[in-house]
Motif scaffolding. Structure first.
Motif, PDB file in Angstrom:
ATOM      1  N   LEU A 167      72.487  80.486   1.296  1.00 17.07           N
ATOM      2  CA  LEU A 167      72.925  80.014  -0.145  1.00 17.07           C
ATOM      3  C   LEU A 167      71.903  78.940  -0.863  1.00 17.07           C
ATOM      4  CD1 LEU A 167      76.406  78.916   0.617  1.00 17.07           C
ATOM      5  CD2 LEU A 167      75.612  80.580  -0.966  1.00 17.07           C
ATOM      6  N   GLY A 168      71.602  79.627  -2.048  1.00 11.53           N
ATOM      7  CA  GLY A 168      70.856  78.910  -3.049  1.00 11.53           C
ATOM      8  C   GLY A 168      69.397  79.126  -3.208  1.00 11.53           C
ATOM      9  N   THR A 169      68.977  80.160  -2.389  1.00 12.60           N
ATOM     10  CA  THR A 169      67.555  80.462  -2.513  1.00 12.60           C
ATOM     11  C   THR A 169      67.268  81.547  -3.363  1.00 12.60           C
ATOM     12  OG1 THR A 169      67.795  82.034  -0.562  1.00 12.60           O
ATOM     13  CG2 THR A 169      67.184  79.644  -0.063  1.00 12.60           C
ATOM     14  N   SER A 170      66.025  81.729  -3.522  1.00  6.81           N
ATOM     15  CA  SER A 170      65.676  82.539  -4.424  1.00  6.81           C
ATOM     16  C   SER A 170      64.428  83.640  -4.070  1.00  6.81           C
ATOM     17  CB  SER A 170      65.418  82.148  -5.998  1.00  6.81           C
ATOM     18  OG  SER A 170      66.665  81.698  -6.712  1.00  6.81           O
ATOM     19  N   PRO A 171      64.627  84.468  -3.306  1.00  5.88           N
ATOM     20  CA  PRO A 171      63.525  85.260  -2.562  1.00  5.88           C
ATOM     21  C   PRO A 171      62.628  86.071  -3.681  1.00  5.88           C
ATOM     22  CG  PRO A 171      65.390  86.617  -2.377  1.00  5.88           C
ATOM     23  CD  PRO A 171      65.889  85.259  -2.978  1.00  5.88           C
ATOM     24  N   LYS A 172      61.225  85.797  -3.890  1.00  8.42           N
ATOM     25  CA  LYS A 172      60.434  86.300  -4.767  1.00  8.42           C
ATOM     26  C   LYS A 172      60.224  87.821  -4.298  1.00  8.42           C
ATOM     27  CE  LYS A 172      58.286  82.282  -6.306  1.00  8.42           C
ATOM     28  NZ  LYS A 172      59.329  81.685  -6.591  1.00  8.42           N
ATOM     29  N   ASP A 173      60.194  88.015  -3.171  1.00 12.31           N
ATOM     30  CA  ASP A 173      59.705  89.408  -2.631  1.00 12.31           C
ATOM     31  C   ASP A 173      60.696  89.958  -1.452  1.00 12.31           C
ATOM     32  OD1 ASP A 173      56.729  91.361  -1.766  1.00 12.31           O
ATOM     33  OD2 ASP A 173      58.742  91.938  -2.111  1.00 12.31           O
ATOM     34  N   PHE A 174      61.802  90.452  -1.540  1.00 11.30           N
ATOM     35  CA  PHE A 174      62.518  91.057  -0.619  1.00 11.30           C
ATOM     36  C   PHE A 174      61.902  92.315   0.246  1.00 11.30           C
ATOM     37  CE2 PHE A 174      66.515  90.564   1.709  1.00 11.30           C
ATOM     38  CZ  PHE A 174      66.714  91.615   2.150  1.00 11.30           C
ATOM     39  N   SER A 175      61.170  93.092  -0.435  1.00  3.80           N
ATOM     40  CA  SER A 175      60.327  94.133   0.056  1.00  3.80           C
ATOM     41  C   SER A 175      59.704  93.991   1.114  1.00  3.80           C
ATOM     42  CB  SER A 175      59.534  94.952  -1.089  1.00  3.80           C
ATOM     43  OG  SER A 175      58.427  94.186  -1.444  1.00  3.80           O
ATOM     44  N   ASN A 176      59.139  92.938   1.503  1.00  4.81           N
ATOM     45  CA  ASN A 176      58.584  92.728   2.904  1.00  4.81           C
ATOM     46  C   ASN A 176      59.200  92.516   4.078  1.00  4.81           C
ATOM     47  OD1 ASN A 176      55.993  92.893   1.706  1.00  4.81           O
ATOM     48  ND2 ASN A 176      56.047  90.798   1.048  1.00  4.81           N
ATOM     49  N   GLY A 177      60.906  92.357   3.589  1.00  3.82           N
ATOM     50  CA  GLY A 177      61.701  92.140   4.589  1.00  3.82           C
ATOM     51  C   GLY A 177      61.844  90.594   5.225  1.00  3.82           C
ATOM     52  N   TYR A 178      62.993  90.491   6.045  1.00  2.23           N
ATOM     53  CA  TYR A 178      63.195  89.335   6.479  1.00  2.23           C
ATOM     54  C   TYR A 178      63.481  89.478   8.265  1.00  2.23           C
ATOM     55  CZ  TYR A 178      63.696  86.862   2.203  1.00  2.23           C
ATOM     56  OH  TYR A 178      63.581  86.583   0.755  1.00  2.23           O
ATOM     57  N   VAL A 179      63.021  88.507   8.936  1.00  2.00           N
ATOM     58  CA  VAL A 179      63.408  88.398  10.322  1.00  2.00           C
ATOM     59  C   VAL A 179      64.477  87.551  10.443  1.00  2.00           C
ATOM     60  CG1 VAL A 179      62.464  88.099  12.715  1.00  2.00           C
ATOM     61  CG2 VAL A 179      60.988  89.078  10.910  1.00  2.00           C
ATOM     62  N   LEU A 180      65.510  87.953  11.019  1.00  5.27           N
ATOM     63  CA  LEU A 180      66.560  87.122  11.253  1.00  5.27           C
ATOM     64  C   LEU A 180      66.559  86.609  12.754  1.00  5.27           C
ATOM     65  CD1 LEU A 180      69.375  89.357   9.600  1.00  5.27           C
ATOM     66  CD2 LEU A 180      68.194  87.508   8.794  1.00  5.27           C
ATOM     67  N   GLN A 181      67.468  85.480  13.234  1.00  2.00           N
ATOM     68  CA  GLN A 181      67.561  85.114  14.549  1.00  2.00           C
ATOM     69  C   GLN A 181      67.666  86.151  15.513  1.00  2.00           C
ATOM     70  OE1 GLN A 181      70.784  82.445  14.272  1.00  2.00           O
ATOM     71  NE2 GLN A 181      69.406  80.517  14.577  1.00  2.00           N
ATOM     72  N   PHE A 182      67.123  85.997  16.763  1.00  2.00           N
ATOM     73  CA  PHE A 182      67.172  86.987  17.592  1.00  2.00           C
ATOM     74  C   PHE A 182      66.251  88.151  17.163  1.00  2.00           C
ATOM     75  CE2 PHE A 182      70.393  84.310  19.248  1.00  2.00           C
ATOM     76  CZ  PHE A 182      71.390  84.220  18.333  1.00  2.00           C
ATOM     77  N   GLY A 183      65.389  88.058  16.352  1.00  2.00           N
ATOM     78  CA  GLY A 183      64.110  88.850  16.089  1.00  2.00           C
ATOM     79  C   GLY A 183      64.593  90.234  15.491  1.00  2.00           C
TER      80      GLY A 183
END
Length: 186
Positions: A167-183
């Protein structure tokens, strides 16, 4: 509502005292002007059923401005008002599109795979998982095709879920992906 074989648009009202322009100036003055604009559009078409639902906290702010008062002269054979007498989950299930001003429905219902239109820019707009209008003309065009818009794809659903968590963040580049908890990589 489905018995009439028409698409159903669910309009989730805002809490009228809330400040709608926290993310910058909008073509709309406030939540009341948004509801009035949406009602005026709904009156121009009988191709859809329109269900306007009060905000769950509306009763906490008195009765000077209520959705019921704003809709007084607008109810007809395809424009309906509900408070809490209808089950929210059923309303969502049977709607073809949900419309909100800047509400949490933007990410909550996109995360569930529903079509959602937001009437204005919000903190989630830059995530590009929900349709939002930059101006009045664009908003009315979105309403015209509301139940026929493409459903959120898997990437939109994932982004909406991530947004809900962050909530409330603004990603600049989603194309690189994100690593969520538990990998888990998204």
């Amino acid at each position: 509502f489905k018995a009439k074989n028409k698409p159903t648009i669910l309009v989730l009202s805002s809490c009228f005292p809330d400040f709608p322009n926290a993310n910058g100036v909008s073509y709309l003055d406030n939540h009341v002007s948004w509801i009035k604009l949406t009602l005026e559009f709904a009156k121009t078409t009988d191709k859809f059923n329109w269900i306007f639902k009060t905000h769950p906290a509306e009763h906490l702010y008195g009765n000077k401005i209520t959705l019921k008062k704003l809709m007084k002269n607008h109810l007809n054979k395809n424009i309906f008002l509900t408070a809490n007498e209808l089950n929210y989950d059923d309303l969502i299930k049977f709607s073809d599109c949900v419309v909100t001003s800047v509400g949490s429905a933007g990410y909550e219902l996109t995360a569930m795979g529903k079509r959602v239109i937001m009437a204005r820019n919000s903190s989630m707009s830059s995530w590009n998982f929900v349709k939002f209008a930059k101006n009045k003309k664009e908003y009315l065009e979105l309403l015209k095709k509301a139940p026929f818009m493409k459903l959120p794809d898997k990437k939109d659903i994932i982004k909406a879920n991530i947004y809900a968590c962050l909530l409330g963040t603004s990603p600049k580049d989603f194309s690189n992906g994100y690593v969520l908890q538990f990998g888990r990589h998204v």
